[in-house]
Design an enzyme around this catalytic site. Structure first.
Site, short mmCIF file in Angstrom:
data_model
loop_
_atom_site.label_atom_id
_atom_site.label_comp_id
_atom_site.label_asym_id
_atom_site.label_seq_id
_atom_site.Cartn_x
_atom_site.Cartn_y
_atom_site.Cartn_z
N HIS A 422 53.88 71.81 51.04
CA HIS A 422 53.78 70.81 49.96
C HIS A 422 52.89 69.62 50.30
CE1 HIS A 422 56.99 72.36 47.21
NE2 HIS A 422 57.28 73.04 48.31
N ASP A 633 47.97 62.49 49.63
CA ASP A 633 49.14 63.12 49.01
C ASP A 633 48.78 64.56 48.64
OD1 ASP A 633 51.67 63.24 47.90
OD2 ASP A 633 51.45 61.31 46.86
P1 ADQ Z 1 56.98 63.85 47.61
O1 ADQ Z 1 56.33 63.21 48.76
O2 ADQ Z 1 58.41 63.70 47.51
O3 ADQ Z 1 56.64 65.37 47.52
P2 ADQ Z 1 56.00 63.44 44.78
O4 ADQ Z 1 55.25 64.65 44.45
O5 ADQ Z 1 55.39 62.20 44.27
O6 ADQ Z 1 56.17 63.23 46.34
O7 ADQ Z 1 57.44 63.58 44.17
C1 ADQ Z 1 58.37 62.58 44.24
C2 ADQ Z 1 59.57 62.89 43.32
O8 ADQ Z 1 60.63 62.03 43.61
C3 ADQ Z 1 59.24 62.71 41.86
O9 ADQ Z 1 59.91 63.68 41.12
C4 ADQ Z 1 59.78 61.34 41.55
O10 ADQ Z 1 60.19 61.16 40.23
C5 ADQ Z 1 60.95 61.26 42.47
N1 ADQ Z 1 61.16 59.86 42.90
C6 ADQ Z 1 60.28 59.08 43.48
N2 ADQ Z 1 60.80 57.85 43.68
C7 ADQ Z 1 62.02 57.88 43.20
C8 ADQ Z 1 63.05 56.93 43.13
N3 ADQ Z 1 62.90 55.69 43.54
N4 ADQ Z 1 64.18 57.31 42.59
C9 ADQ Z 1 64.32 58.56 42.16
N5 ADQ Z 1 63.40 59.49 42.18
C10 ADQ Z 1 62.25 59.16 42.71
C11 ADQ Z 1 55.93 66.33 48.35
C12 ADQ Z 1 54.47 66.00 48.60
C13 ADQ Z 1 53.76 65.80 47.30
C14 ADQ Z 1 53.94 66.99 46.37
C15 ADQ Z 1 55.40 67.33 46.29
C16 ADQ Z 1 55.60 68.61 45.53
O11 ADQ Z 1 54.35 64.84 49.43
O12 ADQ Z 1 52.36 65.59 47.53
O13 ADQ Z 1 53.46 66.66 45.10
O14 ADQ Z 1 55.98 67.51 47.55
O15 ADQ Z 1 54.90 69.63 46.12
#
Ligand code: ADQ
Length: 744
Positions: A422, A633
């Site tokens: 990921h 990211d």
């Molecule tokens: P993450 O690093 O977790 O994922 P991201 O893809 O932005 O990053 O997803 C974050 C998730 O957590 C989103 O669904 C968001 O809504 C939720 N979230 C963020 N902050 C939050 C908060 N304060 N409270 C509740 N929910 C929150 C990893 C990789 C990414 C990749 C994903 C999926 O780092 O690049 O996109 O996996 O493959």
């Protein structure tokens, strides 16, 4: 005319011509033989007879008559005539044919140089009653010719024999025609039956593959692949239902096992003693949970909630989603030491900074590595307990489980293991930092497919393999072959479910805006920006706040009007770097608030806590701008969530160019988050963007998200896996693989 009728007609005409030609040749040849045979017989008879005829010439006609009767006893002799030298008849057998009387025959057999004499002569004459062989032999005594003898042979037997031979030939060629037509037909049918049986067997993946079938099999595989591609790539919306149907078609309803560190539902004990279910802040969970709802199966994960143990059955299973139970979570328990080494140590202090260009030094400790290896083995064993066939489909998620694929393959040699990574994959030089790079790569190559978000990540992975491993890289097919085992490397940009269920359940954007405005005391006409992240240094939260500060500095018109709400879920809080970030973000927010805040106006609203998805979507629907400023990211699903939330086609996305999402959401305002001036200008542009332009950009991005949703993402990956399984079955590789052998 049908092809078969053409073939039969051609065969019959050909054989008829052949029969006619053969019959003519046989008739002419046989006739020649028979005639020559009769000639020599006649000559033999006459040579023997003329001597005694000469002796008895003067004994008188009765003696000669008796001799002629003896000669004519042969049934084929039609008659014998003795002529005098003056061509008058001397003696003849009864009813000698007039046509061959002495004057007629004598004149034909006459010697040219001596018209008074006849010579030995023979011919074949054709009469209405049939053909007759005529032979003439002079009768001489003491060199004086007294007359001659005429012998007639009936040749009608030749015609009878010719007719018989013709009949025989016709029958022979008739039989030949039947054989020429029937035997190939029978052989062709029998061969076709054998071929189709063999092909069917090979397509089902049974047994050894014979050499003669290899070309046709590879053609068929290509064709089937192309057809399947066409069908899978058919336009139209991917939905949970379509994913389910695709799986049933390709995988025959086989159970899917997901291995991920994070569980999709965490049971937490609250302060009042009750148990609540939490949706973790994780992009991985956001994407995969809808897929699991659609496919059912088991999700193997670390049981990290304070009430997790209380909510599982005796097999450590819990059925989810609460209220709509459609799949299991199998919880695995980890000790403090295991968590320290595997999760905090190697995963988040080693591999996370190694894979992200975000200026954090990766830490690799030998003790952590031992824990990482042991925990990977522990999870791999649990996965093998959970499968219900010899060749299950196992989806291994992320950098926490780089070693698990090879461990699973060792126990389940015919499993289809798909790894999805990921986060970004570093370039080969950076990968070299990891002291266990080889073990890590070997572990990943135990899988059937390794998926990344972008082609760049795939290329970096192939380069790392090229530099550190002894393998064959098949660049044409983006595959790696190690000790006979093939691993495909493919980009699968991750996405969201569509429609997003949280959006469907959310109040209208106006209502969300009204709620947020009320909750935070925002003035009418104020602008709201939003950022939603785990509190992680790769997300560029500090840079984001600094860009807001610069906006207020460079655009005084937004002071008192623009507030930025940063939702930051605490993450990996045991790691010092994250603790430092927490403090830093707090300090920066406080400084900006102090600098630009006024009574009743707070530029930065820092909400450092986990928010349930409903709350997150309320912010997305209320905001004017969402700023995603990741320093690096893999994809970033927050950017996609913001777009999905805007059913009203309002709001602007400002997006870091260092996210995977920036390659797809090109209608966002793309920025370099390190460039604070540029980013703050983009924020200003976003806040003043006309509504119709906002709508145009939103519409375009939303149609992309609708089409390229997470069902398509999972469908593509699973269909590729199914094709791979088929190819392996057809090529007999599955059958040939030793039951206990490892492919590594
Ligand atoms: P993450 O690093 O977790 O994922 P991201 O893809 O932005 O990053 O997803 C974050 C998730 O957590 C989103 O669904 C968001 O809504 C939720 N979230 C963020 N902050 C939050 C908060 N304060 N409270 C509740 N929910 C929150 C990893 C990789 C990414 C990749 C994903 C999926 O780092 O690049 O996109 O996996 O493959």
């Amino acid at each position: 005319m049908p092809r078969m009728a053409q073939f039969v007609l051609a065969l019959l005409v050909g054989l008829a011509l052949l029969t006619w030609a053969a019959a003519s040749v046989v008739e002419n040849t046989a006739r020649g033989w028979f005639e020559r045979d009769v000639s020599s017989r006649a000559r033999l008879v006459l040579v023997g007879a003329t001597h005694s005829l000469a002796n008895n010439w003067y004994a008188g006609p009765p003696v000669l008559q008796k001799q002629l009767n003896d000669l004519a006893r042969d049934e084929r002799v039609m008659g014998v005539l003795i002529c005098n030298a003056d061509l008058t008849a001397h003696v003849s057998t009864p009813e000698f044919l007039e046509e061959f009387g002495c004057p007629v025959v004598g004149s034909r057999a006459r010697v040219e140089t001596n018209p008074a004499a006849v010579q030995e002569w023979h011919t074949v004459a054709t009469l209405p009653t049939g053909r007759v062989h005529v032979s003439v032999m002079p009768i001489e005594s003491q060199e004086q010719q007294m007359g001659f003898v005429v012998l007639l042979h009936d040749l009608s037997f030749i015609e009878r024999r010719e007719a018989q031979a013709r009949k025989f030939l016709l029958i022979a060629f008739g039989v030949l025609a039947i054989m020429a037509f029937g035997v190939p037909m029978f052989v062709a049918k029998w061969a076709r039956y054998g071929w189709s049986n063999e092909l069917r067997r090979l397509m089902r993946g049974g047994g050894k593959q014979s050499l003669e079938f290899q070309p046709i099999l590879s053609d068929m595989r290509e064709l089937v692949g192309r057809m399947a591609n066409d069908r899978e790539d058919a336009p139209g919306q991917w939905t949970a239902e379509r994913l389910k149907q695709t799986l049933n078609r390709h995988l025959h309803g086989e159970k899917i096992v997901i291995l991920a560190n994070r569980e999709p539902y965490i049971h937490q004990r609250t302060a009042d003693g009750s148990i609540e279910v939490q949706h973790p802040a994780s992009g991985l969970v956001t994407a995969l949970e809808p897929v699991m709802r659609a496919c059912s199966g088991v999700w193997v994960a670390h049981g990290s909630g304070s009430a997790d143990r209380e909510t599982v059955d005796e097999n450590d299973h819990v059925r989810v989603p609460p209220g709509e139970e459609s799949y299991h979570i199998r919880r695995v328990w980890l000790s403090e030491e295991e968590q320290q080494g595997y999760y905090y140590g190697i995963s988040n202090e080693g591999l996370w900074p190694l894979c992200h260009v975000a200026h954090a030094r990766p830490m690799f400790r030998a003790e952590d590595w031992r824990q990482y290896r042991a925990v990977n083995q522990k999870f791999a064993d649990v996965v093998c307990e959970e499968v219900d066939s010899k060749d299950p489909i196992i989806l291994v998620q992320d950098y926490h489980f780089a070693l698990a694929p090879a461990m699973i393959r060792k126990r389940l040699p015919t499993a289809t293991v798909i790894v999805f990574w990921h986060i970004p994959w570093p370039n080969a030089g950076r990968m070299g930092i990891c002291p266990w790079r080889q073990e890590l790569l070997e572990g990943l190559l135990g899988s059937s497919i390794v998926g990344f978000h972008t082609q760049l990540d795939c290329n970096n992975f192939l380069d790392s393999i090229d530099r550190y491993m002894e393998t064959r890289i098949d660049r044409e097919h983006n595959a790696i072959v190690m000790r006979g085992h093939r691993t495909l490397i493919r980009p699968y940009p991750i996405a969201l479910e569509w429609p997003v269920r949280w959006v469907e359940a959310a109040p209208s954007p106006e209502e969300c805006r009204a709620q947020v405005w009320r909750e935070f005391g925002l003035k009418p006409g104020a602008f709201l920006g939003v950022g939603v992240d785990r509190l992680d240094y790769t997300k560029g939260i500090e840079e984001r706040l600094l860009a807001v500060e610069m906006l207020l500095e460079r655009h005084p018109e937004f002071r008192g009007k623009f507030s930025f709400a940063q939702l930051a879920a605490p993450s990996r809080t045991k790691i010092e770097r994250y603790q430092d970030l927490n403090e830093l973000v707090e300090k920066v927010a406080a400084r900006i608030n102090e600098r630009f805040g006024t009574p009743g106006y707070q530029p930065i609203i820092l909400l450092r806590s986990h928010h349930e998805p409903a709350a997150v979507y309320r912010f997305f629907r209320a905001a004017d701008v969402c700023y995603v400023s990741s320093l690096h990211d893999g994809m970033n699903l927050v950017a996609k969530e913001f777009v999905a939330a805007r059913t009203d086609l309002k709001g602007v996305l400002v997006l870091s160019e260092f996210t995977g999402a920036a390659r797809e959401l090109t209608e966002a305002l793309i920025v370099n988050p390190y460039d604070l001036e540029g980013s703050s200008e983009a924020l200003a542009v976003a806040l003043t963007m006309p509504l119709d332009e906002q709508a145009d950009r939103m519409r375009s991005m939303r149609s992309l998200l609708a089409q390229f949703n997470v069902y398509r993402w999972a469908g593509k990956m699973l269909v590729d896996a199914a094709r791979l399984r088929n190819q392996e079955r057809v090529s007999g590789r599955l059958a040939a693989r030793p039951a206990t052998g490892t492919t590594l």
